[in-house]
Scaffold this motif. Structure first.
Motif, PDB file in Angstrom:
ATOM      1  N   UNK A  14      -3.888  -6.758 -10.377  1.00 31.45           N
ATOM      2  CA  UNK A  14      -3.302  -5.860  -9.389  1.00 31.45           C
ATOM      3  C   UNK A  14      -3.417  -6.550  -8.023  1.00 31.45           C
ATOM      4  N   UNK A  15      -2.261  -6.849  -7.443  1.00 35.15           N
ATOM      5  CA  UNK A  15      -2.211  -7.552  -6.160  1.00 35.15           C
ATOM      6  C   UNK A  15      -1.571  -6.639  -5.119  1.00 35.15           C
ATOM      7  N   UNK A  16      -2.217  -6.541  -3.982  1.00 31.77           N
ATOM      8  CA  UNK A  16      -1.663  -5.785  -2.863  1.00 31.77           C
ATOM      9  C   UNK A  16      -1.209  -6.740  -1.781  1.00 31.77           C
ATOM     10  N   UNK A  17      -0.315  -6.261  -0.941  1.00 30.99           N
ATOM     11  CA  UNK A  17       0.094  -7.084   0.193  1.00 30.99           C
ATOM     12  C   UNK A  17       0.461  -6.195   1.369  1.00 30.99           C
ATOM     13  N   UNK A  41       0.845  -1.197   0.000  1.00 29.32           N
ATOM     14  CA  UNK A  41       0.000   0.000   0.000  1.00 29.32           C
ATOM     15  C   UNK A  41       0.882   1.249   0.000  1.00 29.32           C
ATOM     16  N   UNK A  42       0.388   2.303  -0.602  1.00 26.44           N
ATOM     17  CA  UNK A  42       1.113   3.566  -0.647  1.00 26.44           C
ATOM     18  C   UNK A  42       2.281   3.578  -1.610  1.00 26.44           C
ATOM     19  N   UNK A  43       2.269   2.729  -2.615  1.00 22.33           N
ATOM     20  CA  UNK A  43       3.375   2.689  -3.576  1.00 22.33           C
ATOM     21  C   UNK A  43       3.302   3.870  -4.528  1.00 22.33           C
ATOM     22  N   UNK A  44       4.346   4.029  -5.305  1.00 21.48           N
ATOM     23  CA  UNK A  44       4.495   5.200  -6.176  1.00 21.48           C
ATOM     24  C   UNK A  44       3.786   5.087  -7.519  1.00 21.48           C
ATOM     25  N   UNK A  45       3.356   3.872  -7.911  1.00 24.27           N
ATOM     26  CA  UNK A  45       2.852   3.719  -9.290  1.00 24.27           C
ATOM     27  C   UNK A  45       1.416   3.206  -9.376  1.00 24.27           C
ATOM     28  N   UNK A  46       0.573   3.685  -8.468  1.00 19.62           N
ATOM     29  CA  UNK A  46      -0.858   3.364  -8.496  1.00 19.62           C
ATOM     30  C   UNK A  46      -1.101   1.853  -8.494  1.00 19.62           C
ATOM     31  N   UNK A  47      -0.429   1.161  -7.614  1.00 14.49           N
ATOM     32  CA  UNK A  47      -0.608  -0.289  -7.500  1.00 14.49           C
ATOM     33  C   UNK A  47      -0.034  -1.072  -8.658  1.00 14.49           C
ATOM     34  N   UNK A  48       0.816  -0.448  -9.450  1.00 12.74           N
ATOM     35  CA  UNK A  48       1.416  -1.111 -10.602  1.00 12.74           C
ATOM     36  C   UNK A  48       0.770  -0.719 -11.920  1.00 12.74           C
ATOM     37  N   UNK A  49      -0.358  -0.047 -11.854  1.00  9.02           N
ATOM     38  CA  UNK A  49      -1.066   0.356 -13.088  1.00  9.02           C
ATOM     39  C   UNK A  49      -0.200   1.261 -13.962  1.00  9.02           C
TER      40      UNK A  49
END
Length: 175
Positions: free
Chosen positions: A133-136, A89-97
């Motif tokens: 899109x997978x979060x962890x 969560x809170x990554x720089x690239x919109x969850x990888x999108x």
């Protein structure tokens, strides 16, 4: 925040791919290949869905029946080239999108062409490019942070982490 060794991130990515593979299988997809790579790049998951009556592989029969059966399989089957993006969560690239740029799409397209050249029996199927899109999150942090895993499509706890399929985007892009 802890500095993890580079191998940690590879393991996290693989766990995300494992989650998506499990979900795809649970929804009727057959996994043909994992981490297919060639000089152009890598495709995380290549899966085939056989829907409807034509998706069931039966006895081909003699003469015209075999050709009709083959046409039915092609008509009701889909081949998906799946790109999995696993992010905290809170990554720089919109969850990888945001990481799926036109250049990345072109590499996936070329890699898919190489797969179809190498496995021509799959070339007759309609193909699409899907994005998962997978979060962890670390399980210890789940209690202290507000996390909306209830909206997840699919989730699993693996080791010290909770993984959740946030979004599965079929036919995410076309070239």
């Amino acid at each position: 925040m802890a500095n993890h060794p580079p191998s940690h991130y590879l393991d996290i990515g693989q766990q995300g791919e494992d989650l998506v593979t499990q979900w795809l299988q649970s929804t009727g997809w057959l996994i043909l290949h994992r981490r297919f790579s060639c000089r152009w790049g890598e495709i995380d998951i290549i899966a085939q869905y056989q829907g409807g009556e034509g998706g069931k592989r039966g006895q081909g029969g003699q003469g015209g029946q075999g050709r009709q059966h083959s046409a039915l399989i092609t008509q009701h089957s889909t081949l998906a080239f799946v790109e999995v993006k696993t992010r905290s969560s809170g990554n720089w690239d919109a969850g990888g999108r945001d990481a799926i740029t036109p250049q990345k799409q072109a590499k996936l397209w070329r890699t898919a062409e190489m797969f179809l050249n190498q496995y021509p029996e799959n070339a007759e199927y309609p193909c699409r490019f899907d994005v998962a899109i997978v979060g962890y999150q670390q399980i210890s942090k789940l209690k202290t942070q507000i996390t909306s895993t209830q909206d997840a499509v699919f989730s699993a706890s693996i080791g010290d982490y909770k993984f959740f399929l946030e979004e599965y985007i079929p036919a995410a892009f076309d070239l």
